[in-house]
Design an enzyme around this catalytic site. Structure first.
Site, PDB file in Angstrom:
ATOM      1  N   LYS A 191       0.910 -32.229 103.619  1.00 34.78           N
ATOM      2  CA  LYS A 191       0.690 -32.555 105.041  1.00 34.78           C
ATOM      3  C   LYS A 191      -0.731 -32.222 105.461  1.00 34.78           C
ATOM      4  CE  LYS A 191       4.044 -30.274 107.272  1.00 34.78           C
ATOM      5  NZ  LYS A 191       5.087 -29.881 108.244  1.00 34.78           N
ATOM      6  N   LYS A 205      -1.765 -29.201 105.853  1.00 32.49           N
ATOM      7  CA  LYS A 205      -1.636 -28.058 106.768  1.00 32.49           C
ATOM      8  C   LYS A 205      -1.572 -26.771 105.953  1.00 32.49           C
ATOM      9  CE  LYS A 205       0.729 -27.982 110.913  1.00 32.49           C
ATOM     10  NZ  LYS A 205       1.836 -28.174 111.848  1.00 32.49           N
TER      11      LYS A 205
HETATM   12  N1  C2G Z   1       6.248 -28.035 118.972  1.00 28.26           N
HETATM   13  C1  C2G Z   1       6.459 -28.095 120.353  1.00 28.26           C
HETATM   14  N2  C2G Z   1       5.522 -27.588 121.190  1.00 28.26           N
HETATM   15  C2  C2G Z   1       4.387 -27.023 120.694  1.00 28.26           C
HETATM   16  C3  C2G Z   1       4.178 -26.943 119.296  1.00 28.26           C
HETATM   17  C4  C2G Z   1       5.141 -27.459 118.444  1.00 28.26           C
HETATM   18  O1  C2G Z   1       7.490 -28.623 120.817  1.00 28.26           O
HETATM   19  N3  C2G Z   1       3.463 -26.537 121.564  1.00 28.26           N
HETATM   20  C5  C2G Z   1       7.274 -28.612 118.090  1.00 28.26           C
HETATM   21  C6  C2G Z   1       6.751 -29.770 117.247  1.00 28.26           C
HETATM   22  O2  C2G Z   1       6.768 -30.978 117.993  1.00 28.26           O
HETATM   23  C7  C2G Z   1       7.746 -29.779 116.079  1.00 28.26           C
HETATM   24  C8  C2G Z   1       8.122 -28.287 115.939  1.00 28.26           C
HETATM   25  O3  C2G Z   1       7.710 -27.638 117.160  1.00 28.26           O
HETATM   26  O4  C2G Z   1       8.903 -30.531 116.427  1.00 28.26           O
HETATM   27  C9  C2G Z   1       7.433 -27.627 114.768  1.00 28.26           C
HETATM   28  O5  C2G Z   1       6.044 -27.825 114.910  1.00 28.26           O
HETATM   29  P1  C2G Z   1       5.120 -27.661 113.588  1.00 28.26           P
HETATM   30  O6  C2G Z   1       5.441 -26.380 112.922  1.00 28.26           O
HETATM   31  O7  C2G Z   1       3.711 -27.982 113.989  1.00 28.26           O
HETATM   32  O8  C2G Z   1       5.701 -28.813 112.661  1.00 28.26           O
HETATM   33  P2  C2G Z   1       4.946 -30.110 112.120  1.00 28.26           P
HETATM   34  O9  C2G Z   1       3.714 -29.741 111.401  1.00 28.26           O
HETATM   35  O10 C2G Z   1       4.875 -31.054 113.259  1.00 28.26           O
HETATM   36  O11 C2G Z   1       5.963 -30.606 110.983  1.00 28.26           O
HETATM   37  O12 C2G Z   1       8.690 -33.729 108.700  1.00 28.26           O
HETATM   38  C10 C2G Z   1       8.256 -33.268 109.966  1.00 28.26           C
HETATM   39  C11 C2G Z   1       7.184 -32.213 109.826  1.00 28.26           C
HETATM   40  O13 C2G Z   1       7.585 -31.203 108.907  1.00 28.26           O
HETATM   41  C12 C2G Z   1       6.891 -31.604 111.189  1.00 28.26           C
END
Ligand code: C2G
Length: 131
Positions: free
Chosen positions: A44, A46
């Site tokens: 990803k 990340k």
């Molecule tokens: N999230 C949120 N508000 C934020 C930050 C994150 O609602 N201020 C939500 C994101 O939209 C996501 C979840 O928290 O649904 C997890 O966020 P991340 O850890 O950044 O996940 P991400 O990198 O988006 O990975 O297959 C899907 C991916 O694995 C998602």
């Protein structure tokens, strides 16, 4: 029993993550979180501060989370939904429309992101504060 599924890295856990998990759990009775492995995070593009094992321990301690499974690939969502008999797939709104094809298998919901917080923001502000 209505089962809910969501995916994410959940690094440097913050209230935006908790808001998402809380609302996801409120949609059903049982919440499964698929947390990205370190290898998948590399895919990803990340980098996570906490390892997969550490993020799994942290998520398992959250009252809204009933089960944590590894997320190894983009493609596993369909089989996860079928294997775990998922009723609702939910993600934050930054993913809106990205997983609509899963509507063939279950309800798909995108919940509004929590504004003003992100793991990236935390990292950036920590770096600035040490200067
Ligand atoms: N999230 C949120 N508000 C934020 C930050 C994150 O609602 N201020 C939500 C994101 O939209 C996501 C979840 O928290 O649904 C997890 O966020 P991340 O850890 O950044 O996940 P991400 O990198 O988006 O990975 O297959 C899907 C991916 O694995 C998602």
């Amino acid at each position: 029993m209505k089962k809910v599924l969501t995916y994410g890295t959940f690094d440097l856990l913050h209230h935006g993550h908790i808001n998402l998990l809380k609302r996801a759990k409120e949609l059903g009775d049982y919440l499964i979180v698929a947390v990205s492995t370190d290898e998948f995070n590399q895919l990803k593009g990340k980098g996570a501060y906490h390892s997969f094992e550490e993020r799994k321990i942290i998520l398992e301690a959250i009252r809204y989370v009933d089960k944590v499974i590894p997320e190894n690939s983009w493609e596993q969502k369909r089989s996860d939904i079928l294997m775990h008999n998922i009723d609702i797939f939910v993600m934050g709104s930054d993913w809106a429309e990205k997983f609509d094809e899963l509507e063939e298998l279950c309800d798909v919901l995108y919940l509004p992101r929590t504004e003003g917080i992100s793991t990236t923001k935390i990292k950036e502000e920590l770096i600035l504060s040490t200067r």
